[in-house]
Design an enzyme around this catalytic site. Structure first.
Site, mmCIF file in Angstrom:
data_model
loop_
_atom_site.group_PDB
_atom_site.id
_atom_site.type_symbol
_atom_site.label_atom_id
_atom_site.label_comp_id
_atom_site.label_asym_id
_atom_site.label_seq_id
_atom_site.Cartn_x
_atom_site.Cartn_y
_atom_site.Cartn_z
ATOM 1 N N CYS A 192 0.803 -1.237 0.000
ATOM 2 C CA CYS A 192 0.000 0.000 0.000
ATOM 3 C C CYS A 192 0.834 1.284 0.000
ATOM 4 O O CYS A 192 0.598 2.157 -0.838
ATOM 5 C CB CYS A 192 -0.985 0.015 1.161
ATOM 6 S SG CYS A 192 -1.338 -1.567 1.902
ATOM 7 N N ARG B 116 6.252 -11.385 5.604
ATOM 8 C CA ARG B 116 5.693 -11.197 6.943
ATOM 9 C C ARG B 116 6.309 -12.215 7.881
ATOM 10 O O ARG B 116 6.530 -13.361 7.503
ATOM 11 C CB ARG B 116 4.170 -11.360 6.923
ATOM 12 C CG ARG B 116 3.523 -10.248 6.122
ATOM 13 C CD ARG B 116 2.026 -10.314 6.137
ATOM 14 N NE ARG B 116 1.478 -9.344 5.186
ATOM 15 C CZ ARG B 116 0.196 -9.254 4.865
ATOM 16 N NH1 ARG B 116 -0.676 -10.072 5.426
ATOM 17 N NH2 ARG B 116 -0.215 -8.349 3.997
ATOM 18 N N GLN C 123 1.053 -10.893 -3.358
ATOM 19 C CA GLN C 123 -0.336 -10.453 -3.344
ATOM 20 C C GLN C 123 -0.712 -9.963 -4.730
ATOM 21 O O GLN C 123 0.080 -9.257 -5.361
ATOM 22 C CB GLN C 123 -0.499 -9.274 -2.384
ATOM 23 C CG GLN C 123 -0.505 -9.646 -0.927
ATOM 24 C CD GLN C 123 -0.775 -8.416 -0.072
ATOM 25 O OE1 GLN C 123 -0.153 -7.385 -0.258
ATOM 26 N NE2 GLN C 123 -1.700 -8.538 0.857
ATOM 27 N N HIS D 253 -8.269 -0.942 -0.722
ATOM 28 C CA HIS D 253 -7.312 -2.023 -0.991
ATOM 29 C C HIS D 253 -8.146 -3.185 -1.512
ATOM 30 O O HIS D 253 -9.173 -3.489 -0.925
ATOM 31 C CB HIS D 253 -6.646 -2.580 0.266
ATOM 32 C CG HIS D 253 -6.083 -1.585 1.213
ATOM 33 N ND1 HIS D 253 -4.730 -1.441 1.396
ATOM 34 C CD2 HIS D 253 -6.668 -0.715 2.061
ATOM 35 C CE1 HIS D 253 -4.521 -0.527 2.331
ATOM 36 N NE2 HIS D 253 -5.673 -0.073 2.750
ATOM 37 N N LYS E 208 -15.075 -3.596 5.268
ATOM 38 C CA LYS E 208 -14.568 -4.457 4.198
ATOM 39 C C LYS E 208 -15.548 -5.563 3.861
ATOM 40 O O LYS E 208 -16.443 -5.880 4.647
ATOM 41 C CB LYS E 208 -13.245 -5.080 4.595
ATOM 42 C CG LYS E 208 -13.366 -6.033 5.780
ATOM 43 C CD LYS E 208 -12.114 -6.884 5.970
ATOM 44 C CE LYS E 208 -12.281 -7.744 7.210
ATOM 45 N NZ LYS E 208 -11.188 -8.653 7.448
ATOM 46 N N ASP F 226 -2.309 -7.443 -5.629
ATOM 47 C CA ASP F 226 -2.731 -6.310 -4.833
ATOM 48 C C ASP F 226 -3.113 -5.148 -5.741
ATOM 49 O O ASP F 226 -2.472 -4.927 -6.759
ATOM 50 C CB ASP F 226 -1.531 -5.888 -3.966
ATOM 51 C CG ASP F 226 -1.966 -5.228 -2.683
ATOM 52 O OD1 ASP F 226 -3.180 -5.101 -2.453
ATOM 53 O OD2 ASP F 226 -1.074 -4.840 -1.911
ATOM 54 N N HIS G 232 -4.735 -0.929 -5.400
ATOM 55 C CA HIS G 232 -5.274 0.157 -4.599
ATOM 56 C C HIS G 232 -6.004 1.114 -5.514
ATOM 57 O O HIS G 232 -5.490 1.475 -6.560
ATOM 58 C CB HIS G 232 -4.147 0.841 -3.825
ATOM 59 C CG HIS G 232 -3.527 -0.089 -2.824
ATOM 60 N ND1 HIS G 232 -2.426 -0.842 -3.104
ATOM 61 C CD2 HIS G 232 -3.918 -0.433 -1.562
ATOM 62 C CE1 HIS G 232 -2.135 -1.603 -2.059
ATOM 63 N NE2 HIS G 232 -3.023 -1.382 -1.112
#
Ligand SMILES: [Zn+2]
Ligand SMILES: [Zn+2]
Length: 677
Positions: free
Chosen positions: A368, A397, A415, A549, A503, A417, A419
């Protein structure tokens, strides 16, 4: 005997006036003997506590097994509990989600009964129900053996056949403690001391000669434990402390019927066969290397091919749906993580900092902040919005060593991912597009069913949430509106939203009915403020964009793990790393094999020739073991006719076909991303 009348409110709205002392079983019998036979326990819901009824589904804690009941809360009781005050009453039958736990906990008593009859020197710990069954902790100097488990199981069958009633008894706490002390029941002494207070009456349950400190509830009698099996024996230190005596924990499971139990074990067996770690090795898809470290995935050529197809599909779809693709670094200075706040609330999940000559750096746990930096790199106006930045971003992580699990729980993953930065007026369209995209992912990759959860805030706890009331309302309303408009069923989970925004979670249901959390669409009212993001609106003023996200595979690694298990490694043709296996019958057909290979490759199909000097059947078997969708066999006859003999996975020998026709058929299946083969 009291003759006082009490009012019992039933779920259908009826109210029964009955004498105090009437039991739920009496009421069940008065409704119908069949209902009485189907009930395993009863739920009492305080009349004033309607709002608390939602808590009935709370996980029972360890204390709940022993401590006094809280009469102000809904609680499960034995069918034989005398009712003493006005109450709402629900009979808990097999359909009730808590019923199985009552049966399983009762099975734990049956097991302890059997153990004490066979091995009277054993001391009892505790025996709760678990999500998959039950266990009981025992202390006995001599370890139990697998043969002992068989004996215990046989004795349990006797205990069940006796159909002894579970009878509740009470004793003053001090007497109970003195008895346990005298008998050396150190674990029971501990539980009574911990969970009751001086002056309490302690609750016991008796079945036959066996008595256990417990507050219940249980099924009415041992005979109601219909299907039970001991599954495993494990060691555990008393209170988890290795200085304490070692206990023996016997695990078992119980079901309402033998049929359900058989189905359960069949499912487990099927799941074990589909284990992605096993198939990953068998099909040479991926590995985890001891020398490199836990939770780090090595994608082998065949796994990497599937990943390439997944990623190509994802990138193409992103572009088609108006996203821009970006790439960002794997590490960043600690300062960035301070600005984003990760250095505070997320630090424990990050790899520790690396000290370089100019600053300390940390691996990224999320993409992000990087996408925000790209957004902020040039001024934005309302005309630029929405900005949708997508990346297959590698993140790292920290997970404790020993907690990793194949592709599902890892330290490094990718990910898919994205945004989205938009104006409040654009939220609804963006949410709708995200949900359409998520559905496309699931259906394309062959999942038919999914479940949706909407996590909202708790407006009474305002201080715990970032962002304006107005934005929360707008975001939650758009999420609901879109789900409603699309006719998607969802469960609202109030108060479960992250502090920075509501979410939607989409959980897919795999072929074994297991739920997997993958896609998320998450609002964020926190990061745009922390990074002072803005755009110039139509009014010429500066405004803060709304940030969403969203990840659809979730993690490429995890999604791959789920795919492997869902398909048991038999990937649909369009995903299969090798789509067609070629088996020339003898050496003189190798030239034709090359020709077939070239034709298939020219059509974009992934092919492998087995030209070893082996028997045809062995080669076919090897391709079949690799779960290759098509195996083409050819000799003189096929060569002359420019044909191939086709074996289709799951269907066997399909006979001879012109090579050109086979290619056309296979190409169509691939182009349609068919999950039929
Ligand atoms: Zn019990
Ligand atoms: Zn993000």
């Amino acid at each position: 005997m009291s003759t006082q009348a009490i009012a019992v409110h039933l779920p259908d709205g009826a109210v029964r006036e009955v004498p105090a002392g009437t039991t739920p079983l009496d009421i069940a019998n008065s409704i119908s003997p069949r209902l009485a036979a189907a009930s395993v326990a009863a739920r009492l819901i305080p009349l004033a506590g309607v709002a608390q009824a939602a808590e009935a589904g709370e996980e029972p804690s360890e204390a709940a097994m022993y401590a006094a009941e809280d009469a102000a809360k809904p609680r499960l009781v034995d069918l034989t509990t005398p009712l003493t005050a006005d109450t709402r009453l629900e009979l808990v039958t097999e359909k009730d989600p808590e019923a199985l736990k009552v049966v399983r906990h009762s099975a734990a008593h049956v097991m302890a009964t059997a153990v004490l009859e066979l091995f009277p020197e054993t001391k009892l710990g505790h025996g709760p129900a678990t999500d998959s069954g039950f266990f009981y902790d025992f202390y006995r100097e001599k370890p139990f053996t697998p043969e002992d488990l068989a004996l215990i199981e046989a004795k349990m069958a006797e205990v069940i056949a006796r159909d002894d009633k579970f009878v509740r008894e009470h004793e003053p706490r001090e007497k109970a403690l003195a008895d346990f002390d005298r008998d050396g029941d150190f674990m029971k002494t501990h539980f009574v001391t911990k969970f009751t207070v001086p002056g309490d009456e302690v609750s016991f349950y008796r079945n036959g000669k066996f008595v256990d400190f417990c507050r219940g509830p249980h099924v009415p009698s041992t005979g109601r434990v219909k299907a039970v099996k001991l599954t495993n024996l494990a060691g555990a230190y008393w209170l988890g402390d290795e200085k304490n005596p070692q206990l023996q924990r016997i695990h078992g499971t119980a079901f309402f019927s033998q049929k359900e139990m058989d189905a359960h074990f069949a499912r487990l067996e099927e799941a074990a066969k589909r284990d992605h770690r096993l198939l990953g090795k068998q099909l040479d898809l991926f590995s985890i290397q001891e020398l490199a470290g836990a939770g780090l995935i090595f994608w082998h050529p065949k796994g990497a091919m599937i990943r390439k197809i997944m990623e190509d599909w994802m990138r193409e779809e992103c572009l088609r749906r108006g996203y821009s693709l970006v790439y960002t670094p794997h590490v960043a200075k600690v300062n960035l993580w301070q600005t984003s706040g990760h250095e505070g609330f997320y630090a424990a999940n990050m790899f520790t900092p690396m000290e370089l000559d100019d600053a300390n750096y940390r691996m990224k746990p999320m993409n992000c902040p990087f996408h925000i930096l790209i957004y902020k790199n040039s001024p934005k106006s309302y005309r630029d919005l929405p900005v949708r930045l997508a990346e297959l971003g590698n993140v790292y992580r920290y997970e404790r060593s020993g907690t990793m699990h194949g592709l599902l729980r890892v330290r490094g993953f990718t990910q898919d991912d994205a945004h989205i930065f938009c104006m409040p007026s654009q939220i609804e369209d963006e949410v709708e597009a995200c949900i359409d995209f998520a559905k496309a992912v699931l259906t394309t990759f062959g999942f038919k069913e999914f479940k949706v959860e909407l996590s909202t805030w708790d407006p009474n706890d305002r201080a715990h949430y970032a962002g304006s009331d107005e934005n929360w309302k707008l975001a939650e309303t758009s999420l609901k509106t879109v789900l409603d408009r699309k006719g998607i069923a969802y469960k609202v989970i109030p108060g479960e939203a992250a502090f920075y925004g509501p979410k939607i979670d989409i959980k897919l249901v795999d072929v074994l009915g297991r739920l997997w959390q993958l896609s998320t669409v998450q609002f964020d009212f926190n990061l745009p403020a922390r990074f002072e993001m803005e755009y110039v609106g139509e009014d010429g003023e500066r405004h803060q964009p709304v940030m969403v996200h969203r990840a659809l595979f979730g993690s490429v690694e995890r999604f791959f793990g789920v795919l492997i298990e869902h398909y048991a490694g038999a990937f649909p043709l369009w995903l299969a790393p090798v789509q067609v296996g070629l088996v020339p019958i003898s050496e003189r057909h190798h030239v034709y094999a090359k020709k077939v290979e070239a034709a298939l490759k020219a059509a974009g199909l992934r092919v492998e020739i087995d030209d070893r000097n082996e028997k045809m059947n062995g080669k076919i078997r090897d391709f079949a073991n690799q779960k290759t969708p098509y195996i083409l066999v050819f000799g003189d006859k096929e060569e002359t006719a420019e044909a191939v003999s086709v074996r289709t996975r799951g269907k066997g020998d399909q006979g001879s076909m012109l090579l050109a026709d086979f290619i056309a058929k296979a190409k169509t299946l691939v182009e349609n991303q068919s999950t039929e083969l």
